[in-house]
Design an enzyme around this catalytic site. Structure first.
Site, PDB file in Angstrom:
ATOM      1  N   CYS A   9       0.857  -1.184   0.000  1.00 21.07           N
ATOM      2  CA  CYS A   9       0.000   0.000   0.000  1.00 21.07           C
ATOM      3  C   CYS A   9       0.894   1.235   0.000  1.00 21.07           C
ATOM      4  O   CYS A   9       2.093   1.148   0.274  1.00 21.07           O
ATOM      5  CB  CYS A   9      -0.857   0.049   1.260  1.00 21.07           C
ATOM      6  SG  CYS A   9      -1.965  -1.349   1.432  1.00 21.07           S
ATOM      7  N   GLY A  35      -0.354   0.329  -5.022  1.00 20.95           N
ATOM      8  CA  GLY A  35      -1.662  -0.271  -4.785  1.00 20.95           C
ATOM      9  C   GLY A  35      -2.668   0.252  -5.783  1.00 20.95           C
ATOM     10  O   GLY A  35      -2.801   1.461  -5.942  1.00 20.95           O
ATOM     11  N   ASN A 109       0.249   1.103   5.818  1.00 23.21           N
ATOM     12  CA  ASN A 109       1.069   0.328   4.897  1.00 23.21           C
ATOM     13  C   ASN A 109       1.834  -0.683   5.738  1.00 23.21           C
ATOM     14  O   ASN A 109       2.617  -0.293   6.605  1.00 23.21           O
ATOM     15  CB  ASN A 109       2.038   1.264   4.162  1.00 23.21           C
ATOM     16  CG  ASN A 109       3.026   0.525   3.266  1.00 23.21           C
ATOM     17  OD1 ASN A 109       4.063   1.062   2.928  1.00 23.21           O
ATOM     18  ND2 ASN A 109       2.716  -0.693   2.873  1.00 23.21           N
ATOM     19  N   GLY A 110       1.587  -1.969   5.489  1.00 24.16           N
ATOM     20  CA  GLY A 110       2.267  -3.010   6.260  1.00 24.16           C
ATOM     21  C   GLY A 110       1.321  -4.120   6.635  1.00 24.16           C
ATOM     22  O   GLY A 110       0.253  -4.271   6.039  1.00 24.16           O
ATOM     23  N   TYR A 249      12.370  -4.181  -6.157  1.00 18.24           N
ATOM     24  CA  TYR A 249      11.230  -4.172  -7.069  1.00 18.24           C
ATOM     25  C   TYR A 249      10.143  -3.145  -6.757  1.00 18.24           C
ATOM     26  O   TYR A 249       9.666  -2.460  -7.651  1.00 18.24           O
ATOM     27  CB  TYR A 249      10.611  -5.571  -7.106  1.00 18.24           C
ATOM     28  CG  TYR A 249       9.324  -5.657  -7.895  1.00 18.24           C
ATOM     29  CD1 TYR A 249       9.299  -5.427  -9.273  1.00 18.24           C
ATOM     30  CD2 TYR A 249       8.116  -5.954  -7.270  1.00 18.24           C
ATOM     31  CE1 TYR A 249       8.113  -5.501  -9.996  1.00 18.24           C
ATOM     32  CE2 TYR A 249       6.932  -6.032  -7.993  1.00 18.24           C
ATOM     33  CZ  TYR A 249       6.937  -5.802  -9.353  1.00 18.24           C
ATOM     34  OH  TYR A 249       5.773  -5.865 -10.063  1.00 18.24           O
TER      35      TYR A 249
END
Ligand code: SF4
Length: 474
Positions: A9, A35, A109-110, A249
């Site tokens: 995210c 996302g 985020n996580g 990436y």
């Protein structure tokens, strides 16, 4: 569609800007790669927090009218790819609640590895959940806190979370940024005139003209209000575990994450890969877009010319109508097409950032051969991916990871390549340079930096699609 680990995210926040919703929209636009399933913005005008969320890309989720209905000078935003919780609007963030401490919105985020345990306990005590997301747990902990101030209640709530979290929270008069003590996910702080900005990657600052100030530190709760910034460090000491895959990436190459240029690291990966795994060839060809930086480094180091032998179609939507007639390599060809004039009769070094299941790589090798390549040597700019991630990345089961179940010879045969070689773990750590001791590399080693009890793996399996036997507990 491509066989990759899935981004998690992206979060964004701004405080003290007259066009907070518009700036957040732009910030999310720059973070779209993190996302694509849903986007949301929450704003505060000092009196009321309002939220707007929708499924799909940011550009589709918001229009001028929607943004005009989000007045205020403080905002947070979120783009989501579902890691924990399914893909539906009820799981889209920011979540907004009203409780004894007032309104609060949150974007995450996580992945909280103890979310199920916390959730079970909260349900026992009467909490009713509206989503399957691990993030909602934090809001319930906040609402139940008896702390006397908003800050103390936030600190009490986030201190109970374990695992990976970069949070942005918004109350009517405060923007709060929180990063877990291991620093798994990035979170940067910037300035735009008098306004302060927090975001997952610095590319979001670039788009709105903000200047990078520093990272929100691992273990820091940063409270931004009209009185300025206040930094709270409520967590005990913890080993740093920045996600190295952000560099391999996930992050955009024009970003800095963990205070390091992604482009620089990615190019270094290619240079080191060339030193470790060179083979005689005519051209270096990246698998676009993710293999481009590493291929540039590989070509530079080896002296073998770089050629764009595969062209990516950037306009592939989320769905397309498949033809009834069989077309060779159709699935991958929609996204990538070979350039025969570059590949025909050549010995090709094909550079990609990772192989997950191997299914896409196999199709790409076939396509390159069909375009006339005489030899195809696959070079991967990270070590073999052998373990799933528990910290906010959607990965397949261990049994589906080709490097976990096949030898290098078997992988080479499966891909129908002339040779396959990966970067070493040492090479990867050398590429991130001086900060190498502070990274998580569990997907390459199977050794996890944050322990989780066996009885919590049922939630992790559900959320991250793991088999019970696959949870490796250190
Ligand atoms: S396991 Fe891999 S993807 Fe997950 S946080 Fe660690 S390095 Fe990143």
């Amino acid at each position: 569609m491509l066989d990759k680990f899935k981004d998690e995210c992206g979060v964004f926040g701004i405080f003290g800007h007259p066009e907070a919703a518009n700036m957040t929209y732009l910030g999310l636009y720059a973070l779209q790669h993190r996302g694509q399933e849903s986007g949301g913005i929450a704003v505060s005008d000092g009196q009321l927090v309002r939220v707007s969320k929708a499924m799909g890309y940011v550009a589709d989720a918001f229009d001028t009218e929607t943004l005009a209905g989000l007045p205020g000078s403080r905002a947070i935003g979120h783009v989501r790819y579902s890691t924990a919780g399914s893909s539906q609007l009820s799981n889209a963030q920011p979540f907004l609640i009203d409780c004894a401490h007032g309104q609060i919105a949150i974007g995450h985020n996580g992945n909280l590895i103890n979310a199920q345990e916390l959730r079970d306990e909260l349900v026992r005590r009467g909490s009713i959940f509206q989503s399957t997301s691990d993030t909602e747990v934090v809001l319930h902990l906040y609402a139940r806190s008896r702390a006397r101030t908003v800050e103390d209640a936030v600190v009490e709530a986030v201190s109970q979370g374990q695992g990976a979290f970069s949070f942005v929270l918004l109350t009517k008069d405060r923007l709060i940024a929180v990063r877990d003590p291991h620093g798994f996910r990035p979170l940067a702080l910037g300035r735009l005139g008098d306004a302060l900005v927090v975001c997952s990657e610095t590319c979001a600052m670039d788009l709105i003209g903000a200047t990078y100030v520093r990272d929100v530190e691992p273990g820091e709760v940063l409270v931004i209000s009209t009185e300025g910034m206040k930094s709270i460090k409520p967590f005990g000491p913890a080993k740093l575990a920045h996600c190295v895959f952000e560099h391999v990436y996930f992050a955009r190459p024009d970003s800095y994450v963990f205070v390091t240029s992604v482009n620089e690291v990615r190019t270094n990966l290619g240079r080191i890969l060339a030193r470790e795994q060179l083979v005689d060839a005519d051209v270096v060809v990246p698998v676009p877009d993710s293999g481009v930086c590493a291929a540039m480094g590989f070509a530079e180091e080896s002296g073998i010319p770089l050629r764009m032998g595969l062209i990516r179609n950037h306009y592939v939507g989320r769905t397309f109508i498949e033809p009834q007639a069989a077309i060779r390599h159709f699935g991958v060809r929609v996204k990538l097409n070979p350039v025969r004039s570059i590949l025909d009769g050549r010995r090709v070094i094909l550079i990609d950032d990772s192989i997950v299941r191997g299914t896409t790589s196999r199709k790409i090798v076939k396509m390159v051969r069909a375009a006339g390549a005489r030899e195809v040597h696959v070079r991967i700019s990270c070590p073999p991916t052998i373990s799933p991630c528990f910290y906010g990345i959607d990965t397949p089961r261990r049994s589906e990871l080709i490097a976990a179940t096949h030898t290098l010879d078997e992988i080479t045969k499966y891909l129908d390549a002339d040779s396959v070689a990966y970067l070493s773990l040492e090479g990867l750590m050398n590429a991130v340079g001086a900060t190498s001791g502070s990274y998580c590399s569990s997907c390459y080693t199977g050794r996890y930096p944050v322990e989780f009890p066996r009885d919590q793996t049922s939630y992790l399996q559900l959320a991250l699609k793991l088999d019970k036997s696959e949870a490796v507990v250190k």
